[in-house]
Design a protein around this motif. Structure first.
Motif, mmCIF file in Angstrom:
data_model
loop_
_atom_site.group_PDB
_atom_site.id
_atom_site.type_symbol
_atom_site.label_atom_id
_atom_site.label_comp_id
_atom_site.label_asym_id
_atom_site.label_seq_id
_atom_site.Cartn_x
_atom_site.Cartn_y
_atom_site.Cartn_z
ATOM 1 N N ALA A 237 0.807 -1.313 -0.007
ATOM 2 C CA ALA A 237 -0.128 0.044 0.158
ATOM 3 C C ALA A 237 0.654 1.298 0.125
ATOM 4 O O ALA A 237 0.785 2.197 -0.723
ATOM 5 N N SER A 238 2.031 1.243 0.639
ATOM 6 C CA SER A 238 2.920 2.198 0.789
ATOM 7 C C SER A 238 3.530 2.654 -0.673
ATOM 8 O O SER A 238 3.681 3.889 -1.089
ATOM 9 N N VAL A 239 4.150 1.667 -1.124
ATOM 10 C CA VAL A 239 5.003 1.929 -2.156
ATOM 11 C C VAL A 239 4.060 2.337 -3.355
ATOM 12 O O VAL A 239 4.505 3.193 -4.374
ATOM 13 N N LEU A 240 2.771 1.916 -3.602
ATOM 14 C CA LEU A 240 1.922 2.631 -4.572
ATOM 15 C C LEU A 240 1.888 4.019 -4.490
ATOM 16 O O LEU A 240 1.779 4.460 -5.341
ATOM 17 N N LYS A 241 1.890 4.584 -3.216
ATOM 18 C CA LYS A 241 1.810 6.024 -3.216
ATOM 19 C C LYS A 241 3.167 6.576 -3.502
ATOM 20 O O LYS A 241 3.029 7.723 -3.481
ATOM 21 N N THR A 242 4.186 6.048 -3.697
ATOM 22 C CA THR A 242 5.505 6.586 -3.535
ATOM 23 C C THR A 242 6.179 6.548 -5.056
ATOM 24 O O THR A 242 7.296 6.946 -5.045
ATOM 25 N N VAL A 243 5.358 5.840 -5.891
ATOM 26 C CA VAL A 243 6.103 5.498 -7.311
ATOM 27 C C VAL A 243 5.922 6.473 -8.306
ATOM 28 O O VAL A 243 4.754 7.306 -8.245
ATOM 29 N N SER A 244 6.786 6.919 -9.011
ATOM 30 C CA SER A 244 6.732 8.103 -9.727
ATOM 31 C C SER A 244 5.923 7.914 -11.039
ATOM 32 O O SER A 244 5.253 6.825 -11.250
ATOM 33 N N TYR A 245 5.756 8.925 -11.753
ATOM 34 C CA TYR A 245 4.854 9.098 -12.804
ATOM 35 C C TYR A 245 4.979 7.753 -13.772
ATOM 36 O O TYR A 245 6.098 7.640 -14.073
ATOM 37 N N ASN A 246 3.978 7.214 -14.103
ATOM 38 C CA ASN A 246 4.105 6.049 -15.051
ATOM 39 C C ASN A 246 5.108 4.738 -14.544
ATOM 40 O O ASN A 246 5.515 3.907 -15.156
ATOM 41 N N GLY A 247 5.193 4.814 -13.212
ATOM 42 C CA GLY A 247 6.244 3.818 -12.403
ATOM 43 C C GLY A 247 5.483 2.677 -12.491
ATOM 44 O O GLY A 247 4.209 2.447 -12.746
ATOM 45 N N VAL A 248 6.073 1.381 -12.177
ATOM 46 C CA VAL A 248 5.604 0.030 -12.018
ATOM 47 C C VAL A 248 5.841 -0.466 -10.773
ATOM 48 O O VAL A 248 7.080 -0.382 -10.014
ATOM 49 N N VAL A 249 5.107 -1.030 -10.300
ATOM 50 C CA VAL A 249 4.949 -1.904 -8.651
ATOM 51 C C VAL A 249 4.930 -3.563 -9.347
ATOM 52 O O VAL A 249 3.698 -3.757 -9.782
ATOM 53 N N THR A 250 5.679 -4.234 -8.901
ATOM 54 C CA THR A 250 5.107 -5.833 -9.152
ATOM 55 C C THR A 250 5.060 -6.289 -7.510
ATOM 56 O O THR A 250 5.630 -5.796 -6.681
ATOM 57 N N THR A 251 3.921 -7.266 -7.421
ATOM 58 C CA THR A 251 3.682 -7.845 -6.253
ATOM 59 C C THR A 251 3.680 -9.341 -6.270
ATOM 60 O O THR A 251 3.086 -9.912 -7.229
ATOM 61 N N CYS A 252 4.219 -10.030 -5.361
ATOM 62 C CA CYS A 252 4.488 -11.386 -5.253
ATOM 63 C C CYS A 252 4.127 -11.953 -3.931
ATOM 64 O O CYS A 252 4.081 -13.233 -3.811
ATOM 65 N N GLY A 253 4.267 -11.163 -3.103
ATOM 66 C CA GLY A 253 4.334 -11.971 -1.881
ATOM 67 C C GLY A 253 3.347 -11.404 -0.613
ATOM 68 O O GLY A 253 2.574 -10.460 -0.906
ATOM 69 N N ASN A 254 3.145 -12.169 0.406
ATOM 70 C CA ASN A 254 2.338 -11.648 1.374
ATOM 71 C C ASN A 254 2.747 -11.994 2.938
ATOM 72 O O ASN A 254 2.038 -11.889 3.798
ATOM 73 N N VAL A 255 4.348 -11.837 3.019
ATOM 74 C CA VAL A 255 4.715 -11.857 4.250
ATOM 75 C C VAL A 255 4.384 -10.725 5.244
ATOM 76 O O VAL A 255 4.243 -11.059 6.716
ATOM 77 N N GLY A 256 3.817 -9.709 4.768
ATOM 78 C CA GLY A 256 3.610 -8.610 5.665
ATOM 79 C C GLY A 256 1.956 -8.634 5.602
ATOM 80 O O GLY A 256 1.573 -7.454 6.089
#
Ligand SMILES: NC(=O)c1ccc[n+]([C@@H]2O[C@H](COP(=O)([O-])OP(=O)(O)OC[C@H]3O[C@@H](n4cnc5c(N)ncnc54)[C@H](OP(=O)(O)O)[C@@H]3O)[C@@H](O)[C@H]2O)c1
Length: 337
Positions: A237-256
């Protein structure tokens, strides 16, 4: 070796038993004929420890429904009998993903029997042991890097990898650094892991707290060109808010955590993309391509430095350390010769 002789063979496995509400693991002797149906009988030389295995070891029914069970979602070994023309006795193969170690007896046993479809021949450029130093964690890291590279270029800025001391994160960071990206890794273990992580050739190591947003704002200042998130939950949730314009987030895990709260704003105001990563059902042609990448130009150097190798007897302790979030890097299980 003749059919009946093979079926009578005794092998050792780390077996998880359900006793009421408790799950106990111990090393037991099994017979090859106890294994499930499948075209390939494989003598497992190496396996590896992944977070999913640790969950299977403690009765997580989202991973393993039926006990007793032999975990181990990764296996590398030698074909001992084949009913599929594509594989011959003596072929060295890698099996990761599909149902291995989930509800099909896995690599924590000295033998597995699986559908031929699940196996990939060991690519030139990787030993069986190296393939397990990489394992599902490295395979997933590579899938994540592939997705990131679709959009994010080296010159776009820093790339963050979360869950830094874990298996997926360590290999993702190593590959990105090798490709010339400016990589920052976040970890909950800065005091002990900063030095080993810096040796991956990355730009910086930061604390988990620096990444986590506790204020709940819908958007935060842009910081990352891309993020490989292996943690999930509030970290995602936090990194989605701090990615720059046109940036990319990949998600693979659930440890947190397997839930995260977000809003449409990072997507509609910054045009960001969130990619889900799945290693389990990854189509076979892509699977082969990923292993070829990993055995060629993307092969992480210093794999032994990121890995501890354990026997079946020593594996139990590593499972406990992983569940307690105390381990670092990759753990390879080496079976007896
Ligand atoms: N989608 C797929 O196909 C796929 C494939 C493989 C793995 N996975 C998932 O990817 C994740 C990582 O796998 P892995 O094998 O790298 O596991 P791992 O080796 O256990 O690494 C996970 C890392 O996450 C951090 N962490 C642990 N608990 C945390 C918490 N409560 N909050 C924040 N960070 C925490 C720790 O790193 P620091 O202490 O350094 O922060 C830990 O080393 C797991 O959830 C696994 O199930 C998914």
């Amino acid at each position: 070796m003749k059919g009946a002789e093979i079926m009578d063979k005794i092998y050792r496995a780390l077996r998880v038993m359900e006793k009421g509400e408790e799950y106990k693991r111990s090393i037991v002797e099994r017979q090859v004929e106890d294994l499930p149906e499948g075209e390939l009988l494989i003598k497992v030389r190496y396996s590896s420890l992944n977070y999913k295995d640790a969950l299977s070891c403690v009765g997580n029914k989202g991973v393993t429904r039926q006990y007793p069970h032999t975990p181990g979602i990764d296996a590398a070994g030698v074909v001992e009998a084949s009913e599929d023309a594509a594989f011959q006795e003596g072929d060295e193969v890698i099996v990761t993903g599909y149902d291995l170690g989930m509800n099909t007896d896995g690599g924590f046993g000295e033998y597995i029997r699986v559908p031929a479809e699940w196996a990939v021949k060991r690519p030139e450029g990787l030993t069986l042991k190296e393939s397990m130093m990489i394992g599902t964690a490295g395979f997933t890291a590579t899938l994540s890097v592939h997705k990131l590279l679709l959009t994010v270029k080296k010159e776009d800025g820093e790339v963050l990898v979360t869950g830094g001391s874990g298996g997926v994160a360590t290999i993702a960071a190593k590959i990105l650094a090798k490709l010339g990206y400016q990589v920052v890794v976040s970890t909950g273990k800065v005091s002990t892991q900063k030095d080993p992580l810096m040796k991956l050739g990355i730009k910086d190591v930061i604390s988990r707290e620096e990444v986590e947003d506790t204020r709940g704002k819908p958007m935060l200042k842009s910081r990352w060109a891309g993020v490989i998130d292996t943690v999930g939950g509030n970290t995602l949730a936090s990194v989605l808010k701090t990615v720059s314009y046109n940036g990319v987030v990949t998600t693979c895990g659930n440890v947190g955590g397997d839930r995260f709260e977000s809003s449409v704003y990072p997507f509609i105001l910054r045009g960001i993309t969130l990619y889900g990563i799945d290693s389990v059902q990854c189509p076979r042609d892509h699977r082969v391509k990923i292993w070829n990448n990993l055995s060629g130009s993307w092969k992480p150097e210093n794999l032994p430095a990121m890995t501890s190798t354990v026997s079946l007897e020593e594996l139990d302790q590593k499972v406990t350390e992983m569940l307690e979030g105390k381990h670092a890097g990759r753990v390879v299980l080496q079976h007896r010769d």
